[in-house]
Design a protein around this motif. Structure first.
Motif, short mmCIF file in Angstrom:
data_model
loop_
_atom_site.label_atom_id
_atom_site.label_comp_id
_atom_site.label_asym_id
_atom_site.label_seq_id
_atom_site.Cartn_x
_atom_site.Cartn_y
_atom_site.Cartn_z
N ILE A 1 0.83 -1.21 0.00
CA ILE A 1 0.00 0.00 0.00
C ILE A 1 0.87 1.26 0.00
CG2 ILE A 1 -1.71 1.30 1.34
CD1 ILE A 1 -2.84 -1.39 2.25
N ILE A 2 1.89 1.27 0.85
CA ILE A 2 2.75 2.46 0.93
C ILE A 2 3.48 2.70 -0.39
CG2 ILE A 2 4.77 3.45 2.08
CD1 ILE A 2 3.86 2.07 4.64
N THR A 3 4.02 1.63 -0.97
CA THR A 3 4.71 1.79 -2.25
C THR A 3 3.75 2.24 -3.33
OG1 THR A 3 6.20 0.00 -1.61
CG2 THR A 3 6.18 0.62 -3.93
N GLY B 1 -3.11 2.15 -18.98
CA GLY B 1 -2.86 2.26 -20.41
C GLY B 1 -1.40 2.46 -20.77
N ASP B 2 -0.54 2.72 -19.79
CA ASP B 2 0.89 2.90 -20.08
C ASP B 2 1.55 1.55 -20.35
OD1 ASP B 2 0.49 5.53 -19.67
OD2 ASP B 2 1.59 5.68 -17.79
N VAL B 3 2.56 1.57 -21.23
CA VAL B 3 3.40 0.40 -21.47
C VAL B 3 4.61 0.52 -20.55
CG1 VAL B 3 4.72 -0.91 -23.15
CG2 VAL B 3 2.60 0.21 -23.83
N VAL B 4 4.76 -0.44 -19.65
CA VAL B 4 5.79 -0.35 -18.63
C VAL B 4 6.50 -1.68 -18.50
CG1 VAL B 4 4.58 1.44 -17.31
CG2 VAL B 4 4.11 -0.96 -16.85
N THR B 5 7.62 -1.62 -17.83
CA THR B 5 8.36 -2.83 -17.45
C THR B 5 8.46 -2.83 -15.94
OG1 THR B 5 9.62 -2.90 -19.51
CG2 THR B 5 10.53 -4.08 -17.63
N LEU B 6 7.88 -3.86 -15.31
CA LEU B 6 7.89 -4.01 -13.85
C LEU B 6 8.29 -5.42 -13.51
CD1 LEU B 6 4.48 -2.30 -12.92
CD2 LEU B 6 6.74 -1.26 -12.84
N ALA B 7 9.21 -5.54 -12.59
CA ALA B 7 9.64 -6.86 -12.11
C ALA B 7 10.01 -7.78 -13.27
CB ALA B 7 8.55 -7.50 -11.24
N HIS C 1 -0.74 -10.32 -15.83
CA HIS C 1 0.10 -10.47 -14.64
C HIS C 1 -0.37 -9.48 -13.57
CE1 HIS C 1 3.07 -12.75 -17.08
NE2 HIS C 1 2.74 -11.88 -18.02
N ILE C 2 -0.48 -9.95 -12.34
CA ILE C 2 -0.76 -9.08 -11.19
C ILE C 2 0.52 -8.97 -10.38
CG2 ILE C 2 -2.10 -8.78 -9.08
CD1 ILE C 2 -4.39 -10.22 -10.39
N ILE C 3 1.05 -7.77 -10.29
CA ILE C 3 2.34 -7.54 -9.64
C ILE C 3 2.12 -6.68 -8.41
CG2 ILE C 3 4.67 -6.61 -9.93
CD1 ILE C 3 4.33 -7.01 -12.94
N PRO C 4 2.39 -7.18 -7.19
CA PRO C 4 2.29 -6.33 -6.00
C PRO C 4 3.34 -5.22 -6.07
CG PRO C 4 2.37 -8.67 -5.43
CD PRO C 4 2.72 -8.57 -6.87
N PHE C 5 2.99 -4.08 -5.54
CA PHE C 5 3.90 -2.94 -5.59
C PHE C 5 5.16 -3.18 -4.76
CE2 PHE C 5 0.08 -0.26 -6.70
CZ PHE C 5 0.53 0.00 -7.98
N SER C 6 5.08 -4.08 -3.77
CA SER C 6 6.29 -4.34 -2.97
C SER C 6 7.35 -5.06 -3.79
CB SER C 6 5.91 -5.20 -1.76
OG SER C 6 5.32 -6.43 -2.18
N SER C 7 6.96 -5.68 -4.92
CA SER C 7 7.93 -6.36 -5.79
C SER C 7 8.51 -5.43 -6.84
CB SER C 7 7.25 -7.55 -6.49
OG SER C 7 6.73 -8.47 -5.54
N VAL C 8 8.10 -4.19 -6.88
CA VAL C 8 8.54 -3.25 -7.90
C VAL C 8 9.74 -2.46 -7.37
CG1 VAL C 8 7.89 -1.28 -9.33
CG2 VAL C 8 6.22 -3.09 -8.86
N ASP C 9 10.87 -2.67 -7.97
CA ASP C 9 12.06 -1.88 -7.64
C ASP C 9 12.22 -0.71 -8.60
OD1 ASP C 9 12.70 -3.59 -5.56
OD2 ASP C 9 13.83 -4.93 -6.87
N THR C 10 11.93 -0.94 -9.87
CA THR C 10 12.09 0.08 -10.89
C THR C 10 10.88 0.07 -11.79
OG1 THR C 10 14.48 -0.25 -10.87
CG2 THR C 10 13.55 0.92 -12.77
N VAL C 11 10.40 1.25 -12.15
CA VAL C 11 9.29 1.39 -13.08
C VAL C 11 9.86 1.97 -14.37
CG1 VAL C 11 7.07 2.48 -13.56
CG2 VAL C 11 7.62 1.73 -11.24
#
Length: 772
Positions: free
Chosen positions: A556-558, A571-577, A601-611
């Protein structure tokens, strides 16, 4: 009399249908005289008289006997057991009254054979009686004929009203039905009134003594007025000839059947009690009149029981069919329950009427008539209200095109609320109808209950909760519509940005959760539940969740900081995890990404280091193109520029290119090619489409200019002699056999070079050559 009616009604319901509600006990107590408070105050003000009063009270306390105490205890016990004692007393009264009626009936039957019927009426004159009967017959004939003629004259009007009610344009069908029924009833009542006036004129000026209305004629005309008005009410419910003037949803055959036997029952009881019995009392014998009344009531009761039991199964089946067609669970349950118990309710009704008319006909008949009319009115109004609700708000709401354009989700949202609102209103209508019917028959006293402290509080709480729910629903509709208005590109401030869409959707979810929580809390507080412990418990539960679900808190905090920094939007094209795709759904805890293959894919925000966001402000197509060493670099750059110019001039891509072609030049001398890098600035998200179109044009321009795009190849070296020449290579093209599956079937001989069968040009055996 009210107490007796209440007791009989409750006893009958208890015997036939089981007790449903307790009786009001307020009317069972006789009022006592109010004490003289002024005299008591004067006694207490005087010191001497006060002392005397104290002395007298003490002496009376010493003289009190144990018998008085036992009497008080018995009185208390009798008060506590008031309902059983009242039921027992009522049963005894009913049994005694019926016994007296049967005794009187036996006595009358005996007098029929002894000729003692007119003992209490010594002035009986058979000639006068026959004359009066003839005059009464003339009045009856004139009144009935006049009423029939008036009904015949009104028949075309009834036909037109029936047709307009069923096939008219404008308004809803229920409103047309009510309007036509009101007009037809007014005409019917007018016909009854004119026939009554005509009968009075005939009885006054044409029959008997001129200017004098006889008692017999007056009895008949009054009974005619009352009974025909009741039959007019039956015609409102069971109009057999005019389908458009029938309030009850039944066919003409059923309507004719029930109208016929109910009209016969009303005529039998009404004319018997209001005409025949008084005439017998006046001209023959009051004892005989009472006996005839008893016989008529029992005959009507047996007739009603026969009709009820005869139609028990058929009517139960018809009600079950209506229940199966109902779309509301509560309505289905009520109709199924009614199908099983309708005959018991009818039996209870006729039993109450019989007992009341036998015990106290003078007072019971007006009560029964008034309560019956109120019951029928309540039932009809409830049915009409339910039908009106179904035809007005039960159908789909259609908004105007302009409003639908501005708020495209408002119409389906309103239509989603209709079924729940319709169920609630129907349950409310049925509940109110049942309570009003009970109040009409003195089973409950709604006025006394509402004026009591408990009743007032309960009604205020119900009204308060209803207002809270209505305000919450209205607030949600308004807020959701405003958010929808902002998200709609045709309204508001134009096409909303991706960040605005994401934040507005998150805000709508937050509003829904907050509004639902506040509504539940306020509603619980309104009905008297202390929500303080609930709030404290929620805080403790939240603290426990915070300690036990650290990963959830981190998510939640992230997520909050990602939204604050506007790192990505829907709608953005991104690379996560390590996953690249389109962000389809963002919540406060996770993001849903759809990759190129369609996997979600469902990616929790805690697993995101770089967007890594490919959709911010602008983008670049970076192309690296290889040319052979023998080609001119400048010519290759010219062809790259020509390809870009053609791309920039195309209708599909010229709006997506933001700047001229950037040529970085030669960036590398590879093993078999020279690499030239270019860059094209595009709108965000269009770099891939522009790159694909540019690559196509580069290939076409290189081919037209004869510029070779090299590919990996190998050089075969046969060695060089002293004279500097390479020996010739023995290369021979060899045909191969292929089987039916296309696989080669030939075999090369030792020392022979085998080439593919589709190779048409022989290989030169001169200097060393390059081959793929």
């Amino acid at each position: 009399m009210n107490l007796l009616i209440k007791r009989i009604t409750l006893l009958t319901l208890w015997l036939l249908c089981a007790p449903m509600m307790s009786m009001a006990q307020a009317q069972s107590q006789e009022p006592t005289s109010a004490p003289s408070y002024d005299a008591l105050a004067e006694v207490l003000e005087n010191e001497q008289s006060r002392q005397q009063l104290i002395s007298q009270l003490r002496s009376l306390a010493k003289q009190q006997t144990p018998a008085v105490t036992e009497s008080a205890t018995e009185n208390t016990a009798s008060t506590e057991a008031s309902i059983p004692s009242q039921l027992a007393e009522t049963t005894s009264e009913i049994a005694g009254g019926l016994s007296d009626q049967f005794t009187n009936l036996v006595e009358v039957t005996g007098n029929l054979f002894t000729g003692d019927l007119a003992e209490d009426n010594a002035g009986f004159n058979s000639a006068n009686f026959m004359n009066a009967a003839i005059n009464l017959g003339m009045v009856i004939l004139a009144t009935v004929v006049l009423f029939w003629l008036l009904r015949r004259l009104a028949s075309p009007l009834f036909t037109r009203l029936s047709y307009w009610s069923r096939h008219g344009a404008g308004k809803t069908q229920v409103l047309r039905l009510v309007a036509c029924v009101v007009l037809a009833t007014a005409v019917d009542v007018l016909a009854v009134g004119l026939a009554y006036v005509g009968g009075n004129l005939v009885a006054t000026f044409m029959v008997g003594e001129t200017g004098e209305l006889t008692t017999q004629a007056s009895l008949f005309l009054n009974a005619f007025m009352v009974i025909e008005l009741l039959k007019a009410g039956l015609r409102v419910l069971f109009s057999s000839r005019y389908d458009g003037l029938r309030l009850l949803p039944i066919n003409a055959t059923e309507a004719a059947y029930w109208n016929r036997w109910l009209a016969l029952l009303i005529g039998l009881v009404g004319y018997g009690i209001m005409v025949l019995e008084p005439l017998i009392n006046l001209n023959i014998s009051s004892t005989l009149g009472q006996g005839v009344n008893t016989l008529m009531m029992f005959a009507a009761y047996i007739y009603a029981l026969t009709v009820i039991l005869k139609n028990r199964t058929r009517l139960r089946h018809a009600i079950r069919v209506k229940a199966e067609s109902s779309t509301i669970a509560a309505g289905q349950f009520s109709l199924i329950l009614l199908s099983r118990t309708w005959h018991l309710i009818a039996l209870a009704y006729f039993t109450v009427v019989l007992v009341l008319t036998l015990l106290s006909p003078a007072e019971a008949l007006p009560f029964v008539l008034y309560a019956t009319l109120k019951t029928l009115g309540i039932v009809v109004i409830a049915i009409l209200l339910s039908s009106l609700l179904s035809q007005t708000i039960g159908r789909r709401i259609t908004l105007s095109d302009e409003l639908r354009r501005k708020l495209p989700l408002l119409e389906p949202r309103l239509n989603s609320y209709i079924p729940a609102a319709l169920r609630f209103l129907r349950v409310l209508i049925v509940s109110m109808a049942i309570l009003l019917i009970f109040n009409a028959w003195y089973i409950v006293d709604l006025n006394a209950w509402y004026e009591s402290e408990a009743g007032g509080k309960l009604m205020s709480k119900i009204i308060g909760v209803a207002i809270i729910l209505a305000v919450a629903a209205l607030a949600w509709v308004v807020l959701a519509s405003l958010i929808e208005h902002k998200l709609n590109p045709e309204t508001g401030s134009g096409q909303p940005s991706a960040r605005a869409q994401t934040l507005l959707l998150l805000f709508r979810n937050a509003v829904a959760i907050a509004l639902a929580t506040l509504t539940i809390m306020i509603a619980l507080s309104e009905i008297g539940i202390n929500i303080g412990p609930l709030i404290a418990g929620a805080g403790v539960l939240g603290l426990a969740i915070g300690f036990g679900a650290q990963k959830l808190v981190q998510d939640i905090i992230t997520g909050v900081f990602i939204q604050i920094e506007n790192a990505m939007n829907t709608g953005d094209v991104v690379t996560l995890a390590g996953i690249t795709g389109t962000a389809e759904k963002l919540s406060i805890r996770s993001v849903g990404i759809r990759d190129l293959s369609g996997t979600y894919h469902i990616i929790p925000f805690s697993s995101v280091d770089t967007v890594s966001n490919y959709m911010r402000e602008f983008a670049f197509h970076v192309g690296e193109y290889r040319v052979a060493y023998r080609e001119s670099i400048d010519e290759a750059i010219v062809q790259l520029q020509n390809a870009f110019d053609e791309l920039a001039a195309s209708e599909d891509n010229k709006h997506e290119i933001l700047a001229p072609l950037e040529v970085a030049g030669v960036i590398s001398l590879a093993d078999s090619s020279v690499i030239i890098r270019v860059r094209i600035k595009t709108t965000p998200g269009m770099q891939w489409a522009v790159g694909r179109a540019y690559n196509r044009l580069v290939k076409l321009h290189f081919d037209s200019a004869g510029i070779e795009i090299p590919f990996p190849h190998s050089t075969v070296y046969f060695g060089v002699g002293k004279e500097g020449q390479a020996p010739s290579a023995n290369v021979r093209l060899m045909e191969q056999d292929f089987d039916i599956n296309g696989h080669p079937g030939g075999h090369a001989k030792s020392g022979e070079k085998v080439l593919p069968a589709n190779r048409k040009t022989p290989v030169s055996n001169d200097a060393p050559n390059d081959d793929d």
